[in-house]
Motif scaffolding. Structure first.
Motif, PDB file in Angstrom:
ATOM      1  N   THR A  94      44.271  14.747  51.090  1.00 18.61           N
ATOM      2  CA  THR A  94      44.024  16.081  50.531  1.00 18.61           C
ATOM      3  C   THR A  94      45.121  16.432  49.526  1.00 18.61           C
ATOM      4  OG1 THR A  94      45.355  17.194  52.202  1.00 18.61           O
ATOM      5  CG2 THR A  94      43.000  16.895  52.695  1.00 18.61           C
ATOM      6  N   VAL A  95      44.815  17.461  48.762  1.00 18.14           N
ATOM      7  CA  VAL A  95      45.790  17.985  47.799  1.00 18.14           C
ATOM      8  C   VAL A  95      47.076  18.366  48.536  1.00 18.14           C
ATOM      9  CG1 VAL A  95      46.213  19.958  46.261  1.00 18.14           C
ATOM     10  CG2 VAL A  95      44.028  18.716  46.150  1.00 18.14           C
ATOM     11  N   LYS A  96      46.917  19.055  49.659  1.00 18.95           N
ATOM     12  CA  LYS A  96      48.092  19.513  50.416  1.00 18.95           C
ATOM     13  C   LYS A  96      48.918  18.323  50.900  1.00 18.95           C
ATOM     14  CE  LYS A  96      49.822  23.070  53.219  1.00 18.95           C
ATOM     15  NZ  LYS A  96      49.824  23.003  54.663  1.00 18.95           N
ATOM     16  N   ALA A  97      48.247  17.289  51.420  1.00 21.42           N
ATOM     17  CA  ALA A  97      48.973  16.119  51.929  1.00 21.42           C
ATOM     18  C   ALA A  97      49.707  15.409  50.794  1.00 21.42           C
ATOM     19  CB  ALA A  97      47.999  15.160  52.625  1.00 21.42           C
ATOM     20  N   LEU A 122      52.512  28.122  40.152  1.00 23.75           N
ATOM     21  CA  LEU A 122      52.477  27.404  38.876  1.00 23.75           C
ATOM     22  C   LEU A 122      51.073  26.868  38.594  1.00 23.75           C
ATOM     23  CD1 LEU A 122      55.747  25.258  39.128  1.00 23.75           C
ATOM     24  CD2 LEU A 122      55.310  27.048  37.438  1.00 23.75           C
ATOM     25  N   PHE A 123      50.425  26.367  39.642  1.00 24.59           N
ATOM     26  CA  PHE A 123      49.110  25.729  39.483  1.00 24.59           C
ATOM     27  C   PHE A 123      48.099  26.366  40.457  1.00 24.59           C
ATOM     28  CE2 PHE A 123      52.142  22.179  38.538  1.00 24.59           C
ATOM     29  CZ  PHE A 123      51.811  21.973  37.209  1.00 24.59           C
ATOM     30  N   PRO A 124      47.570  27.533  40.099  1.00 25.13           N
ATOM     31  CA  PRO A 124      46.608  28.198  40.996  1.00 25.13           C
ATOM     32  C   PRO A 124      45.399  27.307  41.310  1.00 25.13           C
ATOM     33  CG  PRO A 124      47.201  29.619  39.132  1.00 25.13           C
ATOM     34  CD  PRO A 124      47.844  28.307  38.882  1.00 25.13           C
ATOM     35  N   ARG A 125      45.028  26.418  40.386  1.00 23.95           N
ATOM     36  CA  ARG A 125      43.907  25.516  40.640  1.00 23.95           C
ATOM     37  C   ARG A 125      44.150  24.641  41.870  1.00 23.95           C
ATOM     38  NH1 ARG A 125      40.550  23.829  36.479  1.00 23.95           N
ATOM     39  NH2 ARG A 125      40.748  25.113  34.639  1.00 23.95           N
ATOM     40  N   LEU A 126      45.405  24.290  42.109  1.00 29.68           N
ATOM     41  CA  LEU A 126      45.708  23.446  43.271  1.00 29.68           C
ATOM     42  C   LEU A 126      45.541  24.253  44.556  1.00 29.68           C
ATOM     43  CD1 LEU A 126      48.828  21.387  42.126  1.00 29.68           C
ATOM     44  CD2 LEU A 126      46.410  20.743  42.018  1.00 29.68           C
ATOM     45  N   LYS A 127      45.967  25.503  44.501  1.00 26.94           N
ATOM     46  CA  LYS A 127      45.883  26.345  45.693  1.00 26.94           C
ATOM     47  C   LYS A 127      44.429  26.506  46.140  1.00 26.94           C
ATOM     48  CE  LYS A 127      47.542  30.428  47.885  1.00 26.94           C
ATOM     49  NZ  LYS A 127      48.134  31.750  47.789  1.00 26.94           N
ATOM     50  N   GLU A 128      43.535  26.590  45.163  1.00 25.32           N
ATOM     51  CA  GLU A 128      42.112  26.751  45.494  1.00 25.32           C
ATOM     52  C   GLU A 128      41.504  25.473  46.081  1.00 25.32           C
ATOM     53  OE1 GLU A 128      40.469  27.781  41.695  1.00 25.32           O
ATOM     54  OE2 GLU A 128      41.748  29.561  41.584  1.00 25.32           O
ATOM     55  N   ARG A 129      42.218  24.351  45.944  1.00 23.86           N
ATOM     56  CA  ARG A 129      41.632  23.065  46.328  1.00 23.86           C
ATOM     57  C   ARG A 129      42.463  22.302  47.368  1.00 23.86           C
ATOM     58  NH1 ARG A 129      40.418  24.554  41.295  1.00 23.86           N
ATOM     59  NH2 ARG A 129      38.411  23.971  40.399  1.00 23.86           N
ATOM     60  N   THR A 136      38.791  13.742  44.261  1.00 23.44           N
ATOM     61  CA  THR A 136      37.646  14.520  43.767  1.00 23.44           C
ATOM     62  C   THR A 136      38.073  15.549  42.721  1.00 23.44           C
ATOM     63  OG1 THR A 136      37.842  16.201  45.489  1.00 23.44           O
ATOM     64  CG2 THR A 136      36.463  14.292  45.995  1.00 23.44           C
ATOM     65  N   LEU A 137      39.359  15.623  42.398  1.00 26.76           N
ATOM     66  CA  LEU A 137      39.830  16.554  41.363  1.00 26.76           C
ATOM     67  C   LEU A 137      39.521  15.984  39.988  1.00 26.76           C
ATOM     68  CD1 LEU A 137      43.455  17.364  42.626  1.00 26.76           C
ATOM     69  CD2 LEU A 137      41.393  18.724  42.992  1.00 26.76           C
ATOM     70  N   SER A 138      39.447  16.852  38.978  1.00 31.15           N
ATOM     71  CA  SER A 138      39.322  16.385  37.600  1.00 31.15           C
ATOM     72  C   SER A 138      40.637  15.728  37.183  1.00 31.15           C
ATOM     73  CB  SER A 138      39.010  17.553  36.667  1.00 31.15           C
ATOM     74  OG  SER A 138      40.173  18.317  36.443  1.00 31.15           O
ATOM     75  N   MET A 144      48.089  17.883  37.324  1.00 34.75           N
ATOM     76  CA  MET A 144      48.826  19.028  37.889  1.00 34.75           C
ATOM     77  C   MET A 144      49.368  18.664  39.271  1.00 34.75           C
ATOM     78  SD  MET A 144      46.197  22.065  36.881  1.00 34.75           S
ATOM     79  CE  MET A 144      45.864  22.468  35.175  1.00 34.75           C
ATOM     80  N   LEU A 145      48.546  17.988  40.052  1.00 36.82           N
ATOM     81  CA  LEU A 145      48.964  17.586  41.398  1.00 36.82           C
ATOM     82  C   LEU A 145      50.140  16.599  41.321  1.00 36.82           C
ATOM     83  CD1 LEU A 145      48.654  17.510  44.449  1.00 36.82           C
ATOM     84  CD2 LEU A 145      46.763  15.881  44.188  1.00 36.82           C
ATOM     85  N   ALA A 146      50.060  15.663  40.389  1.00 39.90           N
ATOM     86  CA  ALA A 146      51.156  14.684  40.250  1.00 39.90           C
ATOM     87  C   ALA A 146      52.460  15.390  39.880  1.00 39.90           C
ATOM     88  CB  ALA A 146      50.790  13.633  39.205  1.00 39.90           C
ATOM     89  N   ILE A 147      52.371  16.395  39.008  1.00 42.64           N
ATOM     90  CA  ILE A 147      53.583  17.139  38.625  1.00 42.64           C
ATOM     91  C   ILE A 147      54.082  17.956  39.821  1.00 42.64           C
ATOM     92  CG2 ILE A 147      54.526  18.937  37.114  1.00 42.64           C
ATOM     93  CD1 ILE A 147      52.493  18.014  34.971  1.00 42.64           C
ATOM     94  N   GLY A 148      53.153  18.605  40.521  1.00 45.74           N
ATOM     95  CA  GLY A 148      53.525  19.388  41.699  1.00 45.74           C
ATOM     96  C   GLY A 148      54.190  18.517  42.750  1.00 45.74           C
ATOM     97  N   ARG A 149      53.616  17.347  42.982  1.00 44.50           N
ATOM     98  CA  ARG A 149      54.185  16.420  43.972  1.00 44.50           C
ATOM     99  C   ARG A 149      55.611  16.014  43.566  1.00 44.50           C
ATOM    100  NH1 ARG A 149      51.152  10.833  44.635  1.00 44.50           N
ATOM    101  NH2 ARG A 149      52.008  10.710  42.557  1.00 44.50           N
ATOM    102  N   SER A 150      55.810  15.780  42.265  1.00 44.51           N
ATOM    103  CA  SER A 150      57.163  15.435  41.797  1.00 44.51           C
ATOM    104  C   SER A 150      58.143  16.569  42.057  1.00 44.51           C
ATOM    105  CB  SER A 150      57.146  15.131  40.294  1.00 44.51           C
ATOM    106  OG  SER A 150      56.353  14.006  40.032  1.00 44.51           O
ATOM    107  N   LEU A 151      57.697  17.808  41.815  1.00 42.93           N
ATOM    108  CA  LEU A 151      58.585  18.959  42.018  1.00 42.93           C
ATOM    109  C   LEU A 151      58.976  19.113  43.482  1.00 42.93           C
ATOM    110  CD1 LEU A 151      56.950  21.615  39.678  1.00 42.93           C
ATOM    111  CD2 LEU A 151      59.097  20.382  39.310  1.00 42.93           C
ATOM    112  N   MET A 152      58.079  18.684  44.397  1.00 44.54           N
ATOM    113  CA  MET A 152      58.352  18.811  45.832  1.00 44.54           C
ATOM    114  C   MET A 152      59.566  17.986  46.260  1.00 44.54           C
ATOM    115  SD  MET A 152      56.495  21.060  47.148  1.00 44.54           S
ATOM    116  CE  MET A 152      56.897  20.787  48.882  1.00 44.54           C
ATOM    117  N   GLY A 153      59.960  17.015  45.463  1.00 43.74           N
ATOM    118  CA  GLY A 153      61.171  16.245  45.773  1.00 43.74           C
ATOM    119  C   GLY A 153      62.432  16.931  45.266  1.00 43.74           C
TER     120      GLY A 153
END
Ligand SMILES: Nc1ncnc2c1ncn2[C@@H]1O[C@H](COP(=O)(O)OP(=O)(O)O)[C@@H](O)[C@H]1O
Ligand SMILES: [Mg+2]
Length: 237
Positions: A94-97, A122-129, A136-138, A144-153
């Protein structure tokens, strides 16, 4: 403060001499872009910086320490994060995982939670998904998810490899706006690799132009954007 100082690095793929003496500097708090055509050596430069490829010669200093030859996992812990070309999210998770995996080197639970909230802003689209499988994301949403995941580090330096590649123009604009916001709001230092010179030079402070493994031009991003050589070769007018 100079955060990253790359001095005359050479990289080979077997007999192919892919980087022929690349030097560049990234000052803390800035966005630096490395632009160049397909095959110029942009991804090779990022792979060498993150320890995925060995240097033939040259030196890399990151926050005052020499990191040339250091293993990848140590470089990640030093705070250098490489968000690779083609996004590379885990499609079945999932996006969250995917976001939580970005924090795997951290143990500060409350910090992780507040960083997740920040990424949703930063990425409201991720929050919705959040509970959707990442595959299954575009393309733009996966970026956006890849950037978000990078920021999590919580990196000190975020290296992005072609965030605009293969993405619909409207989402490219949204992503570049957000990259600028991350830099402005979080004081994040960013090394941005792009073929889309027009967009990259708009948000960067400083730029380097790479051609067949060599830096051929560098300067303030606004000066490069106005330079007739750049206009002719990279900006299509
Ligand atoms: N794994 C590889 N094996 C051999 N040659 C490679 C490999 N990866 C890239 N190259 C070559 O190195 C050069 C630079 O590639 P790359 O860094 O991917 O360019 P860019 O990211 O600017 O498009 C190209 O000539 C490419 O063909
Ligand atoms: Mg590339």
């Amino acid at each position: 403060m100079t955060m990253l100082d790359v001095q005359d690095i050479h990289v080979h793929y077997g007999a192919i001499h892919a980087l022929k003496g690349v030097s560049l500097k990234v000052e803390a708090g800035t966005i630096v872009t490395l632009i160049g055509a397909n095959g110029a050596g942009k991804s090779t430069t990022l792979r060498a910086l993150s320890g995925l490829l060995p240097l033939s010669t040259g030196a890399i200093d990151f926050i005052g320490q020499s990191i040339g030859g250091r293993p990848v996992h140590k470089i990640v812990r030093d705070g250098l994060c490489h968000c690779p070309e083609g996004r590379k999210v885990f499609p079945q998770l999932t996006v969250k995982a995917n976001l939580e995996l970005g924090a795997y080197i951290r143990h500060d639970k409350t910090g992780i939670k507040s960083d997740l909230e920040q990424i949703y802003q930063l990425f409201p689209r991720l929050k919705e998904r959040l509970s959707q499988a990442a595959g299954t994301l575009s393309g733009g949403e996966q970026q956006m998810l890849a950037i978000g995941r990078s920021l999590m580090g919580r990196p000190r330096l975020l290296m992005l490899d072609e965030p605009s590649l293969g993405i619909a123009p409207l989402l490219v604009q949204e992503i570049f706006r957000t990259i600028k916001k991350i830099n402005a709001e979080q004081k994040m230092t960013i090394l941005l690799v792009e073929q889309n010179a027009h967009m990259a030079l708009k948000i960067a402070d400083h730029g380097y132009v790479l051609e067949t493994g060599k830096v051929v031009l560098s300067g303030k991003a606004s000066d490069l954007a106005a330079d007739p050589r750049i206009k002719a070769a990279y900006l299509g007018h």
